[in-house]
Design a protein around this motif. Structure first.
Motif, short mmCIF file in Angstrom:
data_model
loop_
_atom_site.label_atom_id
_atom_site.label_comp_id
_atom_site.label_asym_id
_atom_site.label_seq_id
_atom_site.Cartn_x
_atom_site.Cartn_y
_atom_site.Cartn_z
N LEU A 8 88.90 21.86 57.50
CA LEU A 8 87.98 22.15 58.61
C LEU A 8 87.21 23.44 58.34
CD1 LEU A 8 87.20 21.33 61.62
CD2 LEU A 8 88.76 23.15 62.29
N GLU A 12 83.62 31.98 62.37
CA GLU A 12 83.91 33.34 61.93
C GLU A 12 84.99 33.97 62.83
OE1 GLU A 12 81.60 37.57 61.30
OE2 GLU A 12 80.55 35.90 62.22
N GLY A 13 85.86 34.75 62.25
CA GLY A 13 86.83 35.48 63.05
C GLY A 13 88.09 34.70 63.39
N VAL A 14 88.13 33.42 63.01
CA VAL A 14 89.28 32.59 63.33
C VAL A 14 90.43 32.94 62.38
CG1 VAL A 14 90.12 30.21 63.25
CG2 VAL A 14 87.98 30.75 64.40
N LYS A 15 91.61 33.18 62.95
CA LYS A 15 92.74 33.58 62.11
C LYS A 15 93.67 32.40 61.80
CE LYS A 15 92.93 38.36 63.68
NZ LYS A 15 92.24 38.34 64.98
N PHE A 16 93.64 31.41 62.71
CA PHE A 16 94.45 30.21 62.50
C PHE A 16 93.50 29.03 62.54
CE2 PHE A 16 97.17 33.42 64.15
CZ PHE A 16 98.36 33.26 63.46
N CYS A 17 93.65 28.11 61.60
CA CYS A 17 92.72 26.98 61.59
C CYS A 17 92.70 26.32 62.95
CB CYS A 17 93.15 25.97 60.52
SG CYS A 17 92.20 24.45 60.63
N GLU A 18 91.51 26.08 63.48
CA GLU A 18 91.41 25.54 64.84
C GLU A 18 92.05 24.16 64.93
OE1 GLU A 18 87.45 25.44 66.53
OE2 GLU A 18 88.18 24.52 68.38
N ARG A 19 92.02 23.39 63.85
CA ARG A 19 92.60 22.05 63.90
C ARG A 19 94.09 22.05 63.60
NH1 ARG A 19 89.22 17.70 61.30
NH2 ARG A 19 89.75 18.61 59.30
N LEU A 21 96.12 24.69 62.81
CA LEU A 21 96.79 25.94 63.19
C LEU A 21 97.48 26.64 62.01
CD1 LEU A 21 98.26 24.99 66.69
CD2 LEU A 21 96.02 25.87 66.14
N SER A 22 97.09 26.27 60.80
CA SER A 22 97.63 27.00 59.65
C SER A 22 97.11 28.43 59.67
CB SER A 22 97.16 26.35 58.35
OG SER A 22 97.53 25.00 58.32
N PHE B 27 81.90 37.99 67.35
CA PHE B 27 82.14 36.54 67.42
C PHE B 27 83.10 36.24 68.58
CE2 PHE B 27 84.48 38.66 63.95
CZ PHE B 27 85.75 38.64 64.49
N GLN B 30 89.45 33.98 69.00
CA GLN B 30 90.40 32.88 69.14
C GLN B 30 91.66 33.42 69.82
OE1 GLN B 30 92.21 31.74 65.45
NE2 GLN B 30 92.34 29.58 66.03
N PHE B 32 95.53 32.50 71.81
CA PHE B 32 96.58 31.52 72.11
C PHE B 32 97.38 31.98 73.32
CE2 PHE B 32 95.66 30.98 67.63
CZ PHE B 32 95.55 29.60 67.53
N ILE B 245 89.08 20.90 69.52
CA ILE B 245 89.79 20.12 68.49
C ILE B 245 91.29 20.04 68.77
CG2 ILE B 245 90.20 19.87 66.03
CD1 ILE B 245 87.69 21.61 65.58
N SER B 246 91.93 21.19 68.95
CA SER B 246 93.36 21.22 69.25
C SER B 246 93.60 22.11 70.47
CB SER B 246 94.16 21.75 68.05
OG SER B 246 94.06 20.86 66.96
N GLN B 285 95.03 26.69 73.10
CA GLN B 285 94.15 27.41 72.17
C GLN B 285 92.79 27.56 72.83
OE1 GLN B 285 92.49 27.28 67.58
NE2 GLN B 285 93.12 25.36 68.48
N PHE B 287 88.86 30.00 73.11
CA PHE B 287 87.93 30.96 72.51
C PHE B 287 87.29 31.75 73.64
CE2 PHE B 287 88.63 27.83 69.30
CZ PHE B 287 88.65 28.58 68.12
N SER B 345 102.12 24.25 63.79
CA SER B 345 101.41 24.06 62.52
C SER B 345 102.24 23.20 61.57
CB SER B 345 101.03 25.40 61.89
OG SER B 345 102.14 26.05 61.35
N GLN B 349 100.79 19.79 60.15
CA GLN B 349 100.69 19.69 58.70
C GLN B 349 101.47 18.48 58.16
OE1 GLN B 349 102.02 23.58 57.65
NE2 GLN B 349 100.04 24.53 58.06
#
Lengths: 178, 418
Positions: A8, A12-19, A21-22, B27, B30, B32, B245-246, B285, B287, B345, B349
């Motif tokens: 995905l 910008e600025g995202v620390k965990f993949c939005e999809r 969550l890695s 920006f 994000q 949680f 998305i999630s 999650q 923003f 995750s 995964q």
């Protein structure tokens, strides 16, 4: 940043993949931090066996204690045989247990369950520098180029010979130039 | 909406991964949010209308069926006087052997169980359909309807889409389905979806000898339901939005992805049931665009709507969720949120790795699995690490994953607490 796990394209600025969550920050490393690189040049923490980005195994050439090695046929894993003409003329090859640790331990290999604790002995002749092998009465037997060895009898081994610890685990004996 | 304001039956609290937000970030940040719910004011145990839907196909012959009989007989013994039980057997067809019976008929029920004979193939949808019919024979708001579905095989004579449609019908009828997969040849994706859609749980029963304990513990957990049909209703401020998305995951007792519904004013997130003495965790999650200034910022307001075991609809009072606005970025990470995030995750995964394998992309799958190993190491979960490494070896050797490993890994990554 594009997530190396699920692909995905993250904002910008995202620390965990939005999809998935890695944690993406583990891929954004300080280049000065100590680490090792895979063949593709990806940074990985010390001790990593596979690249966390491309999944390729990270090969570290083992420090060879002697020129004599066994190479696992399937994985290419190199196992050093600490033989030399002066001090160590015999090594026991086997699988370690809580009570016993052989000189050459095969327990890290995938099919190590078929290896006996004291499976076989490798012997170097100090004068001719030739190597021979002796099966120590192992449960699943030792094979040299496919032929089962008689227990406790000594056979000569040449570079390129395939030694099998049981019918399934095949290792090639090689002599590396140092 | 005809709701009665509750006398606070449920303790609510929340945690951010970082309870601050910096001003003037370039920006959207994000964030949680973990919402925690724990029941107080425990009501009496509910009445249960239990529907057992059991696979009697020929593969159940011998030890599996003998253990299943023992398990079901034990359930019949521990039913309360007010409870009801139905037993549906299926192979490639389904048949009811005990129909909505009270405990006064224990003897008769036990003799029916004794007569079960293994034969035939597997059609899970027929079993569920007949189970739903049975569940409708007793119409009462004050009884909990629950199906436990057991199978040891894949849906070879059935249709998986029909199973999922039936799970949706069950859900509409207020019937939850817990699925038990026995052995190593069933379809973990199908059993998971049936459970997730209907609001039940999914369990892996490795050995037939564990059947009795699994049936009993699932029955006890149904009996422990304190409040049901929870929904978390969230009103976000203009500067905040849920991820497209999630957006939401239920964390306990098993991880489940949730698609929130928009009712025109607020998001509604279905949270299932609350059991006695168990905490429910929901991870959101979102923003948030950086606030220009102000000391404390309200980000959202939430309430919990739920039903008592007698069917009465209640709601909590409204709670505000705030963030502290700081001049520059403050580094902190809440351990509990991190824990939840890492568990989710791993779960996502694992699904992704399986999908990549099925698409014929073993190298990509290995990348995912290798990341999972790192997470398992962080959790100090040696068993999970070994299990994922076993996955890696299989993928390297064969380019694919056997059913048994898929089952184990899905189960281990979905399960959070027992």
């Amino acid at each position: 940043m594009k997530c190396p796990i699920c692909g995905l394209q993250n904002a910008e600025g995202v620390k965990f993949c939005e999809r998935c969550l890695s944690a993406l920050d583990i891929f954004m490393v300080n280049p000065e931090e100590e680490g090792i690189y895979c063949n593709q040049g990806h940074w990985n923490p010390i001790g990593a066996k596979f690249c966390s980005i491309c999944g390729e195994p990270i090969k570290i050439e083992p420090i060879l204690l002697s020129p004599y090695v066994l190479v696992e046929k399937d994985s290419g894993k190199i196992i050093s045989l600490p033989l030399n003409e002066e001090e160590i003329t015999k090594v026991i090859v086997g699988r370690k247990s809580t009570e016993f640790k052989p000189d050459v331990d095969l327990s890290e290999l995938t099919l190590s369950a078929t290896v006996s604790r004291r499976h076989a002995m490798l012997i170097i002749d100090p004068e001719s520098k030739s190597i021979s092998i002796q099966d120590l009465g192992s449960t699943n037997g030792t094979y040299l180029n496919g032929e089962r060895l008689e227990p406790n009898k000594i056979y000569k081994v040449n570079p390129g010979d395939v030694i099998s610890f049981s019918k399934k685990l095949h290792l090639t004996f090689e002599v590396k130039k140092q | 909406m005809g709701l009665i304001r509750s006398k606070e039956d449920i303790v609510l609290s929340y945690r951010w991964e970082n309870s601050t937000i910096a001003q003037n970030l370039p920006f959207n940040e994000q964030k949680f949010l973990l919402i925690k719910m724990r029941p107080i004011n425990i009501p009496p145990q509910p009445r249960v209308n239990l529907i057992l839907v059991l696979d009697k196909s020929s593969s159940m012959e011998g030890e599996p069926l003998e253990n299943l009989k023992k398990a079901v007989k034990e359930i019949v013994q521990i039913l309360d006087e007010e409870d009801r039980i139905s037993i549906v057997l299926f192979d490639s067809e389904a048949r009811t052997i005990v129909s909505n019976s009270p405990t006064s008929q224990r003897k008769e029920i036990v003799s029916r169980i004794e007569d079960i004979f293994p034969l035939g193939g597997t059609c899970i949808d027929e079993g569920i359909a007949t189970g739903i019919e049975e569940s409708e024979k007793l119409q009462s708001e004050s009884i909990i309807k629950w199906m436990i579905l057991l199978t040891d095989g894949k849906n070879e004579h059935g249709n998986n889409d029909r199973c999922l449609d039936l799970a949706r019908i069950a859900k509409r009828n207020g019937l939850s389905i817990t699925t038990l997969g026995l052995g190593r040849k069933w379809d973990p994706r199908l059993l998971e979806q049936i459970a997730d859609i209907s609001g039940g749980k999914m369990y892996y029963v490795e050995n037939p000898k564990e059947l009795k304990d699994r049936f009993i513990s699932e029955f006890r957990s149904i009996k422990n339901i304190a409040y049901k049909d929870l929904s978390l209703k969230v009103k976000l401020e203009k500067f905040a939005r849920l991820s497209d998305i999630s957006p939401a995951f239920i964390i306990t007792p098993q991880i489940k992805k949730i698609e929130p519904l928009w009712d025109g004013e607020q998001w509604i997130i279905e949270g299932g049931n609350l059991e006695r003495e168990k905490e429910k965790l929901i991870l959101l999650q979102m923003f948030i665009s950086a606030p220009e200034s102000s000391y404390i910022n309200k980000v959202l307001e939430y309430i919990i709507e739920y039903r008592t075991i007698f069917g009465e609809k209640l709601e909590s009072s409204a709670h505000n969720v705030v963030l502290e606005v700081t001049e520059s970025y403050v580094s902190q990470f809440d351990e509990e949120v991190r824990d939840a995030l890492q568990k989710v995750s791993l779960y996502v995964q694992q699904e992704l790795a399986e999908k990549l394998i099925d698409e014929g992309k073993p190298l990509e799958a290995l990348t995912v699995l290798q990341t999972m190993v790192q997470t398992a190491i962080k959790f100090e979960d040696g068993d999970l690490k070994n299990l994922i490494e076993e996955n890696i070896q299989k993928v390297k050797a064969d380019g694919t994953l056997p059913d048994e490993l898929r089952i184990k890994t899905k189960y281990e990554t979905k399960m959070v607490d027992e």
